[in-house]
Design an enzyme around this catalytic site. Structure first.
Site, mmCIF file in Angstrom:
data_model
loop_
_atom_site.group_PDB
_atom_site.id
_atom_site.type_symbol
_atom_site.label_atom_id
_atom_site.label_comp_id
_atom_site.label_asym_id
_atom_site.label_seq_id
_atom_site.Cartn_x
_atom_site.Cartn_y
_atom_site.Cartn_z
ATOM 1 N N LEU A 1 -0.503 -1.454 0.247
ATOM 2 C CA LEU A 1 -1.133 -2.343 -0.728
ATOM 3 C C LEU A 1 -2.061 -3.327 -0.033
ATOM 4 C CD1 LEU A 1 -1.398 -3.945 -3.468
ATOM 5 C CD2 LEU A 1 0.655 -5.201 -2.749
ATOM 6 N N SER A 2 -3.255 -3.524 -0.587
ATOM 7 C CA SER A 2 -4.176 -4.571 -0.168
ATOM 8 C C SER A 2 -4.512 -4.427 1.318
ATOM 9 C CB SER A 2 -3.568 -5.938 -0.489
ATOM 10 O OG SER A 2 -4.518 -6.960 -0.356
#
Length: 391
Positions: A150-151
């Site tokens: 994520l991210s």
């Protein structure tokens, strides 16, 4: 907000305690089954290694590498995204690298730092060492290694797929960025907030130049919220372009369908195997989408950057990796165990046949009406009698 102000904000984040994101990680440490592994290699990126290996593993054995986002811990992201629960249900090993504040004040993986994004260097090398340790210690099939994040963890997922493409069968990037678009903080912020458009060939060359590998390339699943104000959603399109170029696939999707209410685009090879897919989570902000899976299970729980959206990204990613078709041996044995049956107590076939016979015995000129208008009680009585269940 200007680029200068964004840089100033990023520099001040450690003083703001990562915008309180660390609370999730601390509270989750006791809830996650992850165990720390300390002796896994020279670890040039100074990362921590956490792993989970369920008692039962599917054959051949598989491994999923999961990279958390900024301000999170391995245990916090595991609790939020539900990966150890998925690993337990479907019998695959899990390794979750964790960033340290000594490397990055916000515990972001340094997906834009040249020292950490080159093959056999820094954080990328540390993650590769963790994978090698798991393969040897738990007899993982080298053809069944996957990665997601994520991210900033999504950005580092792009790094790992580019620098070690021969290691991974597939990857999944959530709210992340393409490989190679930034080599310093200024370029990283520009990519995050503005997502400059690049030619597909240029994007593909960034990956091709990251190693000596020339294919086949890993499959990839891309996820992004359309209302993301932290990482511009245009990055999802750039990641897709990068991997379409590597796979030699056309720009136009080969299929566009809705999954749990959200649009999914897909591209496949001549054998019908999906090589690239992209989910646009409408109106969702920056984070990992959560929801019920196809098996009616809920994996993970809401928290910072963990957003209830009605779709379980973790489950669908595991499915894309080919990990959700496995049934534990105990369940297989239970399904295979013969069940004693008593034909006289299973009247459904006889009942249906008797009803058809009763209808057929109606006068010829009323057969057409028989299916719509007849004495249902009489028909059922005759059927039960014929089935031996009524005298």
């Amino acid at each position: 907000m200007s680029l200068a102000r964004n840089i100033d904000l990023l520099r001040r984040l450690p003083k703001l305690d990562g915008l309180r994101f660390a609370e999730l990680g601390r509270s989750a440490d006791s809830s996650s089954p992850l165990q720390e592994v300390t002796d896994f290699g020279v670890n040039p990126g100074a990362l921590r290694m956490f792993a989970f290996v369920p008692a039962q593993l599917q054959t051949p054995r598989a491994l999923v590498v999961v990279l958390h986002g900024c301000g999170q811990t391995a245990a916090g992201y595991d609790l939020g995204a539900g990966w150890s629960t998925l690993a337990q249900h479907y019998g695959f090993a899990l390794v979750m690298p964790e960033q340290q504040r000594i490397n990055n004040g916000n515990t972001c993986f340094n997906w834009f730092n040249p020292e950490d994004t080159a093959r056999d260097s820094g954080e990328a090398r540390s993650i590769r060492e963790m994978i090698a340790h798991m393969v040897e210690a738990h007899r993982i099939d080298p053809r069944r290694i996957f990665i997601t994040g994520l991210s900033a963890g999504g950005g580092m997922t792009s790094v790992m797929l580019a620098t070690y493409p021969e290691v991974f069968a597939a990857g999944a990037v959530i709210a992340g960025l393409p490989y190679g678009i930034a080599s310093n903080l200024r370029e990283a912020l520009d990519g995050m907030f503005h997502s400059p458009t690049r030619l597909a060939r240029e994007l593909g060359d960034l990956v091709r130049n990251a190693s000596d590998h020339r294919g086949p390339w890993p499959k990839i699943s891309v996820w992004h919220g359309s209302a993301d104000r932290t990482v511009n959603p245009g990055n999802a399109n750039e990641i897709v372009k990068q991997w379409l170029d590597l796979h030699g696939l056309p720009d136009a999707p080969m299929a566009e369908i809705n999954v749990d209410g959200y649009p999914r685009q897909a591209w496949w090879n001549k054998d019908g195997e999906t090589l690239v897919e992209s989910y646009a989570i409408t109106d969702m902000a920056h984070g990992t989408p959560l929801g019920l899976a196809d098996n009616d299970q809920r994996y993970g729980m809401e928290g910072a950057f963990l957003i209830e959206a009605g779709i379980s990204s973790s489950y669908h990613i595991a499915k894309f990796f080919g990990l959700t078709g496995w049934i534990p041996d105990a369940a297989k044995k239970a399904e295979a165990k013969p069940v004693a049956s008593k034909p006289a107590l299973t009247p459904a076939p006889h009942l249906a046949r008797s009803i058809r016979t009763a209808v057929a015995e109606q006068p010829t000129d009323t057969k057409r009406e028989a299916t719509r208008s007849f004495d249902l009680g009489q028909i059922i009585t005759r059927a039960l009698t014929a089935a031996g269940l009524m005298k």
